[in-house]
Design an enzyme around this catalytic site. Structure first.
Site, PDB file in Angstrom:
ATOM      1  CE  LYS C  88      -3.923   1.713   2.524  1.00 18.32           C
ATOM      2  NZ  LYS C  88      -4.983   1.938   3.703  1.00 18.32           N
ATOM      3  CB  SER C 163      -8.316   3.497   2.373  1.00 23.59           C
ATOM      4  OG  SER C 163      -7.512   2.965   3.482  1.00 23.59           O
ATOM      5  CB  SER C 187      -8.330   0.854   5.407  1.00 25.37           C
ATOM      6  OG  SER C 187      -9.226   2.099   5.227  1.00 25.37           O
TER       7      SER C 187
END
Lengths: 493, 98, 508
Positions: C88, C163, C187
């Protein structure tokens, strides 16, 4: 008009840790810009703080030396404001749970003791340093930021509004510096910014209309003892003048939440208003989620208390007791730990405290003052150690050199760093104290001045001095004057 | 509690150092108002004797030794700066009322 | 089966036996990326050369190791060596852009690696690239990314969740074998549920946050995304552990998560919090979750209804605390030391205000505004402090529930993946999508989302929640369920097809 001056101080002192508060970067002073920086103290995304345990110890020791209560439970909060020298745009500080609270410092003003309350001592981080393209912030086209200093641990010490004059404020600050230096937590160098002071001042005016308080003015960033006293003196005068000129503000004016921030212009010798705040700054403090609380056991605190050295107050009374020093001398000698150590160790080596105190407070101070206002710093950076001073003073005490030569040698020691023995030998200053060496010379002088001898025999005893002087002259001042006197008197009787 | 005024939105934007357009100010006044109305449901709860939780894991006294570690090369420190000057970070004029 | 569709566990065995090389695996993953990435947009940055170089190194070491027992042991101790992993983009990677999904950091190249990056590199894992995400992890759909949205591989008209949407989509699509995500309010778990993969949010403090771009610091945790529970356990093994650089890191021996997978659920007391099965939950989702509960029950688990009465308040409290923390965490983006700087500002304040305004998206601005307000003078007690007190109540709810059961089972999300544009202009509706995951972060608990079937062709996530540091229990239960139910055949997902008419979908 009758008024009382009300002053409170906020003092920031950098702590003498080797590394910064939240990372391992060095705290050394004066290096190339941005060379003592890492991702943590630069606030790069993702970095996190880890508390330096020494900083906590030092802050607590400062609190203990200032008579504070140490919090069992303490924590760090974020104080938020944007400024180029603040890399995270928040300063990690302590808000409602500081490490230390409710202390006191006793100062002596005009021979009287005064107690100054300490509201709190808390731990926080230092900001970076700005260099302006122009001479000052005002009017500079741009500014440059160096984050070397950012993240050095600081303690903030807040006093109660107990100070009643600019002089008291200066004396308090000197006392505070003495204490912090005694316990070794800060070097308190105002010129390098490791000790800084903000002063809050207003007046309580009493006249026929009753009592009135002028708005509080906070003078920021005072960076010398002189500046503290001068700025406050100026500001008190200014507030008096303003009141004389304008009187009270119209009824209903609420001044209680007004606080003026001022700067101090050293060159012009005046304060100037930086901004007028209707409300306190909105720093949006909240507990820093990155830092767990600090919980101190009483065993830990007592261990640190036991490690504190003898504090100036205690040392002062011990010097009076142990060495029979007058109050003034004891106070002067203990105002700096380095000076006190010099005195005490030299006194031990020479066995003559009275003589040492006279020499330290006289000749040594005279020399150190040539190196600036900060006696302790000057002493630490010169070659006058207890051993060196004791060596010299033993020459004087044992009458191997006279007092005037002693002063000359001390000056030379201070200047060159040479040992007393070497200087005395080089200059041939040692007194001639051998009876045999002097007997012949005395006989010669007596023989050469029959008239004077006659006068003496006729009772004009003062004329002996002339003969002594002649012997001294002949020995270029190296003869022991007491012995010469004794030999002349002996010969003539 | 509840709604937020346009003026408050402007004030908060100033505190947060965000230059908002007129449209954004309008939009946020509405949206933040809605969100605040919604979070007001918290006021239904009596939390008088409830301690706030700032840290969810009960850690204490997490500290490191006072040891100096090497700092980072200046180039690494400065390489992401938008305006570097003689080894410093450069910023435009700083106004005193900041 | 294509290499890029195999699990890490399978690949690990193939690599150890030298049936396949790390370079081949990496190439297979990039082949898939080349085929599908244009459509899915899982990544912000790809590091093809770096990945191949790292793969060659792993192969070389393995070749060396094969000659001596010492090397073989080394290979054993690094079971994930040579496995491609997507990271990420809020995890700091030395020398590789780390944007946090924000235009503000488009050109930011960190000089340091996050602790978890050091760990995956030390484990010999191959970083493929940096995945797309909601800007600074603020969002639930990856639509707030400052660059572009990511598409759900199951239906490219839909969002992958957020996210960590890029990470979840990449794992689902075979554009990575494993991925790292971060979870502040769901997330990791929510996108895992939407993309039909497994995602685990560890106990707060189990995995180091050092190097994770902070959003809500008291909630943020880094965690694994994978195609099955076993892979999840393997990656968690690499990530977990004390880090002296993170003061909120828990000092404790890391258990053997892979070893924890054996065993059944006989006698396990499973709690069903009634608040998570309310009418607000899509009936298809509820049915899928209850079917999964049935599997556990048939395996001998004891099912018990429990209550978490403050659930409805948890979301509101979260949306005060997290924005408060984010308003502070994002204050450092002032354009001086790194990041975007607006040109030509006459003074520093204007420079700050413009640099931030021009480079942050609307959701980030909204949360900064909300948080700044909640912390500001006069509102702190009513908002921030009140929310912190409510957090205590939420925590106490879980404590009470765990006195009655060992593991809680809930849906991960109230619905399956929604359409692009469906909620992006309605912040509150978007916040509501985190209703099932947020309370877990409020209480620092570990939770895992595992696929439990399809509804309307879209994956549904089953969330298991355990007490603090009970990741082993969580993984064991999830693994049991996965083995017993085989809810999804994993890759290949239906090959993504171009979206029919993007314009017709954006309704609001």
């Amino acid at each position: 008009m009758n008024y009382e001056t009300i002053i409170g101080l906020e003092v920031h002192a950098e702590l003498l840790t080797a590394s910064k508060l939240w990372c391992g970067c060095s705290t050394a002073f004066g290096n190339e810009p941005n060379t003592q920086v890492c991702p943590i103290c630069l606030g790069l995304p993702g970095t996190l703080p880890v508390l330096n345990e020494k900083a906590v110890e030092y802050a607590v020791k400062a609190g203990l030396a200032l008579g504070c209560r140490i919090a069992e439970w303490s924590r760090f909060d974020r104080k938020q404001y944007f400024y180029p020298d603040l890399p995270k745009a928040y300063q990690i500080s302590q808000y409602d749970l500081p490490l230390c609270r409710e202390g006191r410092v006793v100062i002596t003003v005009d021979g009287l003791s005064r107690e100054v309350g300490i509201l709190r001592v808390h731990l926080e981080e230092e900001a970076g340093k700005l260099v302006h393209s122009g001479e000052s912030l005002h009017g500079s086209e741009y500014s440059l930021v160096d984050y070397n200093r950012g993240g050095i641990p600081l303690i903030e010490i807040v006093t109660a509004p107990d100070l009643r004059s600019p002089e008291e404020a200066r004396i308090f600050l000197e006392r505070l510096r003495t204490v912090l230096r005694y316990i070794g937590v800060s070097d308190c160098k105002m010129e390098e910014g490791s000790l800084r002071c903000d002063a809050n001042v207003n007046l309580r005016i009493k006249d026929e209309e009753g009592e009135y308080r002028t708005p509080i003015v906070e003078i920021k960033n005072l960076n010398s003892f002189r500046a503290v006293e001068r700025a406050l003196t100026y500001e008190v005068r200014r507030q008096v003048d303003e009141f004389m000129e304008k009187g009270r503000p119209p009824a209903g004016t609420d001044l209680s939440r007004t606080k003026v921030t001022a700067g101090w212009n050293e060159a012009l010798g005046r304060t100037y208003v930086q901004r007028q705040k209707e409300l306190a700054d909105d720093y949006r403090y909240f507990p820093d989620p990155d830092l767990p609380p600090v919980v101190l056991s009483s065993e830990q605190v007592e261990k640190w208390r036991a490690e504190l050295p003898e504090l100036p107050e205690e040392k002062e009374s011990r010097f009076r007791r142990e060495y029979g020093l007058p109050a003034y001398d004891a106070a002067v000698l203990t105002a700096s730990r380095a000076v006190a150590d010099l005195f005490e160790e030299t006194a031990r080596l020479t066995g003559d405290a009275k003589m040492v105190s006279n020499w330290v407070m006289g000749e040594v101070f005279r020399l150190l003052k040539g190196a600036g206002d900060d006696l302790e710093q000057a002493l630490r950076h010169c070659s006058i150690t207890p051993a060196a001073l004791a060596e010299l003073l033993l020459f004087v005490k044992n009458e191997r050199i006279n007092a005037n030569s002693g002063k000359e040698v001390l000056e030379e020691m201070y200047r060159t760093g040479k040992a007393a023995t070497q200087i005395i030998a080089e200059k041939g200053l040692e007194q001639i104290s051998g009876r045999d060496q002097l007997a012949g010379l005395v006989a010669e002088v007596i023989a050469a001045h029959p008239g004077v001898v006659e006068d003496i025999k006729n009772g004009k005893k003062a004329a002996i001095g002339f003969l002594v002087g002649q012997v001294m002259k002949a020995t270029k001042g190296k003869a022991n004057p007491k012995l010469v006197n004794e030999l002349i008197t002996q010969s003539l009787s | 509690m509840g709604a937020i005024t346009r003026r408050q939105v402007e004030h908060v934007a100033r505190l947060a150092r965000l230059e908002l357009t007129e449209e954004e100010i309008d939009l946020f006044t509405t949206q933040l108002g809605d969100i605040l109305k919604w979070v007001d449901k918290l006021q239904e709860l009596d939390t008088t004797d409830v301690e706030p939780t700032a840290h969810t894991i009960p850690l204490r006294n997490v500290m490191r030794k006072d040891e100096v570690k090497p700092s980072w090369p200046k180039e690494e420190i400065l390489k992401n700066a938008s305006d570097e000057h003689n080894g410093f970070f450069r910023v435009p004029r700083i106004l005193e009322e900041e | 089966m294509k290499l890029c569709e195999m699990t890490a566990y399978e690949l690990s065995a193939a690599l150890a036996e030298r049936r396949v090389s790390a370079v081949e695996v990496v190439k297979a993953v990039f082949e898939r990326i080349d085929a599908w990435e244009e459509e899915l947009r899982c990544y912000i940055t790809l590091d093809r050369e770096g990945a191949l170089a790292a793969a060659r190194e792993v192969d070389a070491e393995r070749a060396k190791g094969a000659k001596g027992t010492k090397g073989a042991k080394e290979a054993n101790s690094r079971p994930l060596a040579g496995i491609p992993v997507a990271v990420k983009d809020n995890l700091s990677t030395r020398g590789l852009p780390t944007t946090c999904g924000s235009r503000h950091l488009q050109h930011y190249i960190p000089p340091y690696d996050a602790t978890v990056i050091e760990k995956i590199r030390a484990a010999g894992m191959i970083v493929i690239g940096k995945t797309n995400m909601d800007e600074f992890a603020m969002g639930s759909s990856t639509e707030t990314s400052g660059f572009y949205p990511t598409r759900n591989p199951w239906d490219t008209a839909r969002i992958p969740g957020g996210s960590s949407g890029g990470s979840a989509a990449a794992v689902a699509a075979g554009e990575a074998v494993l991925a790292l995500g971060s979870d502040t309010g769901g997330s990791i778990r929510q996108p895992a549920a939407f993309c039909g993969v497994v995602g685990l949010k560890p106990t707060y403090g189990l995995v180091s946050r050092y190097g994770l771009g902070a959003y809500g610091s008291s909630f943020d945790q880094v965690g694994p995304l994978a195609r099955d529970v076993r892979d999840t356990a393997m990656l968690l093994q690499v990530l977990a552990g004390y880090d002296p650089l993170d003061s909120t890191s828990i000092h404790r021996e890391v258990p053997d998560y892979l070893a924890a997978l054996g065993g059944d659920v006989r006698g396990l007391v499973v709690g069903l919090p009634q608040e998570y099965f309310s009418p607000g939950i899509d009936s298809g989702v509820r049915a899928a979750v209850l079917a999964a509960v049935k599997v556990l029950e048939e395996g001998g688990a004891i099912i018990k209804e429990v209550s978490l009465p403050h659930t409805e308040y948890a979301l509101a409290a979260f949306y005060l605390i997290a924005p408060s923390e984010c308003s502070s965490n994002l204050a450092r983006f002032d354009g001086i030391r790194y990041g975007y700087r607006a040109a030509g500002a006459p003074d520093t304040v204007t420079m700050f205000c413009r640099s931030r305004a021009e480079s942050f998206g609307p959701e980030v601005k909204r949360r900064i505004m909300l948080g700044t307000y909640a912390l500001s003078s006069g509102y702190y007690d009513a908002y921030y402090l009140k929310a912190q007190r409510v957090r205590t109540l939420v925590k106490q709810d879980f404590d009470k529930a765990f006195a009655e059961c060992q593991v809680l089972v809930t849906p991960t999300t109230p619905t399956t993946a929604f359409r692009l544009g469906e909620k992006i202009n309605d912040p509150l509706a978007m916040y509501m999508t985190d209703i099932c995951t947020i309370p877990v972060n409020m209480a620092a608990l570990p939770a895992i989302s595992v696929p439990c079937g399809l509804v309307g062709g879209l994956p549904v996530g089953l969330q298991l929640i355990a007490p603090v540091l009970q990741e082993e229990l969580l993984l064991r239960t999830a693994y049991y369920y996965e083995q017993a139910a085989a809810p999804l055949s994993h890759c290949p997902k239906p090959e993504p097809k171009p979206e029919p008419k993007p314009s017709s979908e954006v309704s609001k």
